[in-house]
Write a protein that holds these residues in place. Structure first.
Motif, PDB file in Angstrom:
ATOM      1  N   ILE A 296       0.842  -1.199   0.000  1.00 44.33           N
ATOM      2  CA  ILE A 296       0.000   0.000   0.000  1.00 44.33           C
ATOM      3  C   ILE A 296       0.876   1.248   0.000  1.00 44.33           C
ATOM      4  N   ALA A 297       1.921   1.256   0.822  1.00 49.13           N
ATOM      5  CA  ALA A 297       2.810   2.423   0.879  1.00 49.13           C
ATOM      6  C   ALA A 297       3.476   2.679  -0.470  1.00 49.13           C
ATOM      7  N   GLU A 298       3.875   1.615  -1.150  1.00 50.73           N
ATOM      8  CA  GLU A 298       4.500   1.773  -2.465  1.00 50.73           C
ATOM      9  C   GLU A 298       3.502   2.299  -3.488  1.00 50.73           C
ATOM     10  N   LEU A 299       2.266   1.809  -3.419  1.00 56.41           N
ATOM     11  CA  LEU A 299       1.237   2.286  -4.338  1.00 56.41           C
ATOM     12  C   LEU A 299       0.886   3.748  -4.067  1.00 56.41           C
ATOM     13  N   VAL A 300       0.856   4.142  -2.793  1.00 54.53           N
ATOM     14  CA  VAL A 300       0.595   5.540  -2.443  1.00 54.53           C
ATOM     15  C   VAL A 300       1.681   6.443  -3.022  1.00 54.53           C
ATOM     16  N   ALA A 301       2.938   6.046  -2.850  1.00 51.90           N
ATOM     17  CA  ALA A 301       4.042   6.844  -3.385  1.00 51.90           C
ATOM     18  C   ALA A 301       3.973   6.934  -4.903  1.00 51.90           C
ATOM     19  N   GLU A 302       3.642   5.820  -5.544  1.00 52.56           N
ATOM     20  CA  GLU A 302       3.502   5.797  -7.010  1.00 52.56           C
ATOM     21  C   GLU A 302       2.388   6.728  -7.461  1.00 52.56           C
ATOM     22  N   ARG A 303       1.251   6.640  -6.783  1.00 50.61           N
ATOM     23  CA  ARG A 303       0.115   7.509  -7.115  1.00 50.61           C
ATOM     24  C   ARG A 303       0.472   8.977  -6.927  1.00 50.61           C
ATOM     25  N   ASP A 304       1.098   9.310  -5.810  1.00 52.27           N
ATOM     26  CA  ASP A 304       1.413  10.704  -5.526  1.00 52.27           C
ATOM     27  C   ASP A 304       2.352  11.286  -6.571  1.00 52.27           C
ATOM     28  N   ARG A 305       3.396  10.528  -6.940  1.00 56.54           N
ATOM     29  CA  ARG A 305       4.326  11.019  -7.968  1.00 56.54           C
ATOM     30  C   ARG A 305       3.602  11.267  -9.281  1.00 56.54           C
ATOM     31  N   ALA A 306       2.720  10.339  -9.655  1.00 58.67           N
ATOM     32  CA  ALA A 306       2.028  10.452 -10.934  1.00 58.67           C
ATOM     33  C   ALA A 306       1.023  11.594 -10.934  1.00 58.67           C
ATOM     34  N   VAL A 307       0.287  11.764  -9.841  1.00 55.76           N
ATOM     35  CA  VAL A 307      -0.696  12.848  -9.769  1.00 55.76           C
ATOM     36  C   VAL A 307      -0.003  14.206  -9.858  1.00 55.76           C
ATOM     37  N   ILE A 308       1.119  14.337  -9.162  1.00 51.89           N
ATOM     38  CA  ILE A 308       1.881  15.593  -9.239  1.00 51.89           C
ATOM     39  C   ILE A 308       2.333  15.853 -10.669  1.00 51.89           C
ATOM     40  N   ALA A 309       2.829  14.823 -11.342  1.00 48.95           N
ATOM     41  CA  ALA A 309       3.284  14.980 -12.725  1.00 48.95           C
ATOM     42  C   ALA A 309       2.135  15.386 -13.633  1.00 48.95           C
ATOM     43  N   VAL A 310       0.968  14.766 -13.449  1.00 46.97           N
ATOM     44  CA  VAL A 310      -0.199  15.107 -14.263  1.00 46.97           C
ATOM     45  C   VAL A 310      -0.630  16.543 -14.006  1.00 46.97           C
ATOM     46  N   GLN A 311      -0.705  16.931 -12.734  1.00 48.13           N
ATOM     47  CA  GLN A 311      -1.116  18.294 -12.405  1.00 48.13           C
ATOM     48  C   GLN A 311      -0.167  19.316 -13.023  1.00 48.13           C
ATOM     49  N   ARG A 312       1.121  19.046 -12.967  1.00 49.73           N
ATOM     50  CA  ARG A 312       2.088  19.978 -13.537  1.00 49.73           C
ATOM     51  C   ARG A 312       1.992  20.029 -15.054  1.00 49.73           C
ATOM     52  N   ALA A 313       1.789  18.867 -15.676  1.00 52.00           N
ATOM     53  CA  ALA A 313       1.681  18.833 -17.130  1.00 52.00           C
ATOM     54  C   ALA A 313       0.444  19.591 -17.599  1.00 52.00           C
ATOM     55  N   VAL A 314      -0.682  19.406 -16.904  1.00 52.92           N
ATOM     56  CA  VAL A 314      -1.904  20.102 -17.285  1.00 52.92           C
ATOM     57  C   VAL A 314      -1.752  21.606 -17.068  1.00 52.92           C
ATOM     58  N   ALA A 315      -1.154  22.004 -15.946  1.00 56.47           N
ATOM     59  CA  ALA A 315      -0.935  23.428 -15.687  1.00 56.47           C
ATOM     60  C   ALA A 315      -0.051  24.050 -16.767  1.00 56.47           C
ATOM     61  N   GLU A 316       0.990  23.326 -17.174  1.00 57.82           N
ATOM     62  CA  GLU A 316       1.889  23.834 -18.211  1.00 57.82           C
ATOM     63  C   GLU A 316       1.158  23.970 -19.545  1.00 57.82           C
ATOM     64  N   SER A 317       0.301  22.998 -19.872  1.00 53.75           N
ATOM     65  CA  SER A 317      -0.427  23.054 -21.136  1.00 53.75           C
ATOM     66  C   SER A 317      -1.404  24.217 -21.176  1.00 53.75           C
ATOM     67  N   ARG A 318      -1.842  24.647 -19.993  1.00 55.02           N
ATOM     68  CA  ARG A 318      -2.766  25.782 -19.917  1.00 55.02           C
ATOM     69  C   ARG A 318      -2.041  27.114 -19.745  1.00 55.02           C
ATOM     70  N   GLY A 319      -0.694  27.040 -19.767  1.00 52.87           N
ATOM     71  CA  GLY A 319       0.093  28.257 -19.644  1.00 52.87           C
ATOM     72  C   GLY A 319       0.182  28.795 -18.245  1.00 52.87           C
ATOM     73  N   ARG A 320      -0.033  27.895 -17.252  1.00 53.32           N
ATOM     74  CA  ARG A 320       0.059  28.314 -15.860  1.00 53.32           C
ATOM     75  C   ARG A 320       1.338  27.793 -15.264  1.00 53.32           C
ATOM     76  N   THR A 321       1.847  28.502 -14.291  1.00 49.25           N
ATOM     77  CA  THR A 321       2.988  28.041 -13.498  1.00 49.25           C
ATOM     78  C   THR A 321       2.595  28.167 -12.041  1.00 49.25           C
ATOM     79  N   ASP A 322       1.929  27.133 -11.531  1.00 53.29           N
ATOM     80  CA  ASP A 322       1.402  27.183 -10.169  1.00 53.29           C
ATOM     81  C   ASP A 322       2.421  26.806  -9.112  1.00 53.29           C
ATOM     82  N   ASP A 323       3.632  26.409  -9.535  1.00 48.66           N
ATOM     83  CA  ASP A 323       4.637  26.015  -8.555  1.00 48.66           C
ATOM     84  C   ASP A 323       5.088  27.201  -7.740  1.00 48.66           C
TER      85      ASP A 323
END
Length: 323
Positions: A296-323
């Protein structure tokens, strides 16, 4: 009693009480800590503090990757022995107890009795309307639903809605505070069983259970159908805009007019299947097979890394820099 949310600036809040320290309560605590708040927590379970600190520690790498607010520290978490001590001096209260209506009623009444009268008390309930939970509270005007999505430290959505006796200032103030701490807020105009997002995901979940129960699809096939199919579109456009694009230049109007009759074909099973022992075991076995030895801990870490990557990719595609 204040009449408008502007009477108390959400930026002035420094201390949040988290009542209930399970997965959701722990996720909220981690989020508030990462945004620089002092968090006072209480949970009656004897091992609650150890579990809570593990949840926070597990979330911290993802929160650090997203960027911590000035002053953010796990040391700002204090676990108190009593409810009254936890809400003492708190300027916002987030309740995240188990989904038991009698428990929620009693707990919210106890929080209300122990908390300063101008403090908003929000419940993380995933299904109960506040009108049903606030029945025994002396001051239900400041009780609202603040329904998060798991994990609250990572998924931005919060659905806010009051009950029949909730006052508008409490709903507005909760919404303003959640936005201030980086949440995406839907302020609902009326109560709805299960709220908005849960009703949508539960419809998909019911259909998934039907397919497993009838031997029509495996757990892994269902997950792949979403992750490699419509799930790739949903972080950018929700289901309505997705179907709007399916109509081409004619948009939603053309999609409904042209595909209307065929749209009814999948609408055959809106009720939930019986959760038999066999279905339960098939779902468990399917998830264990798909996890393929990952904890479960490994899956949580995997999910968190992927969600962050998706959020950043979507923000970049919309021309946002929310970091």
């Amino acid at each position: 009693m204040p009449d408008t949310p502007s009477d108390i600036d959400p930026a002035g809040i420094t201390t949040v009480a988290c009542i209930g320290a399970g997965v959701i309560g722990g996720g909220w605590a981690a989020h508030f800590l990462a945004r620089g708040y002092r968090v006072r927590a209480w949970d009656p379970a004897p091992d609650a503090e150890a579990k809570l600190r593990r949840v926070v520690a597990g979330a911290w790498p993802a929160l650090t990757e997203l960027g911590l607010a000035e002053g953010a520290a796990q040391d700002n978490l204090t676990v108190l022995p009593t409810l009254a001590e936890a809400v003492d001096n708190a300027e916002f209260v987030q309740e995240s107890a188990p989904e038991d209506l009698d428990l929620k009623r009693t707990l919210l009444a106890d929080i209300d009795a122990a908390t300063a009268p101008d403090v908003v008390i929000a419940s993380s309930t995933s299904g109960f309307p506040m009108s049903d939970m606030a029945t025994t509270a002396a001051n239900p005007a400041r009780l609202v639903v603040g329904h998060p999505f798991n994990p609250p430290y990572l998924i931005p959505l919060v659905e806010v809605v009051g009950g029949e006796k909730s006052e508008r200032w409490a709903v507005d103030r909760a919404s303003a505070f959640y936005r201030h701490v980086g949440k995406s807020v839907i302020t609902m105009d009326r109560e709805l069983p299960g709220f908005i997002a849960n009703r949508l995901q539960e419809a998909l979940w019911r259909e998934a259970l039907h397919m497993v129960s009838e031997g029509e699809a495996t757990v892994e096939q269902i997950d792949t159908a979403i992750t490699d199919g419509p799930g790739l579109r949903w972080p950018v456009h929700g289901p309505c805009l997705t179907f709007h694009l399916a109509g081409g230049e004619g948009g939603m109007a053309h999609m409904l007019d042209h595909f209307g009759p065929s749209l009814e074909a999948p609408w055959t099973r809106l009720t939930a299947p019986e959760l038999t022992t066999r279905l339960r075991d098939d779902m468990v076995a399917g998830c264990e097979s798909e996890a393929d030895g990952r904890s479960i801990a490994e899956l949580v870490a995997e999910r968190d890394r992927a969600v962050i990557a998706v959020q950043r990719a979507v923000a970049e595609s919309r021309g946002r820099t929310d970091d």
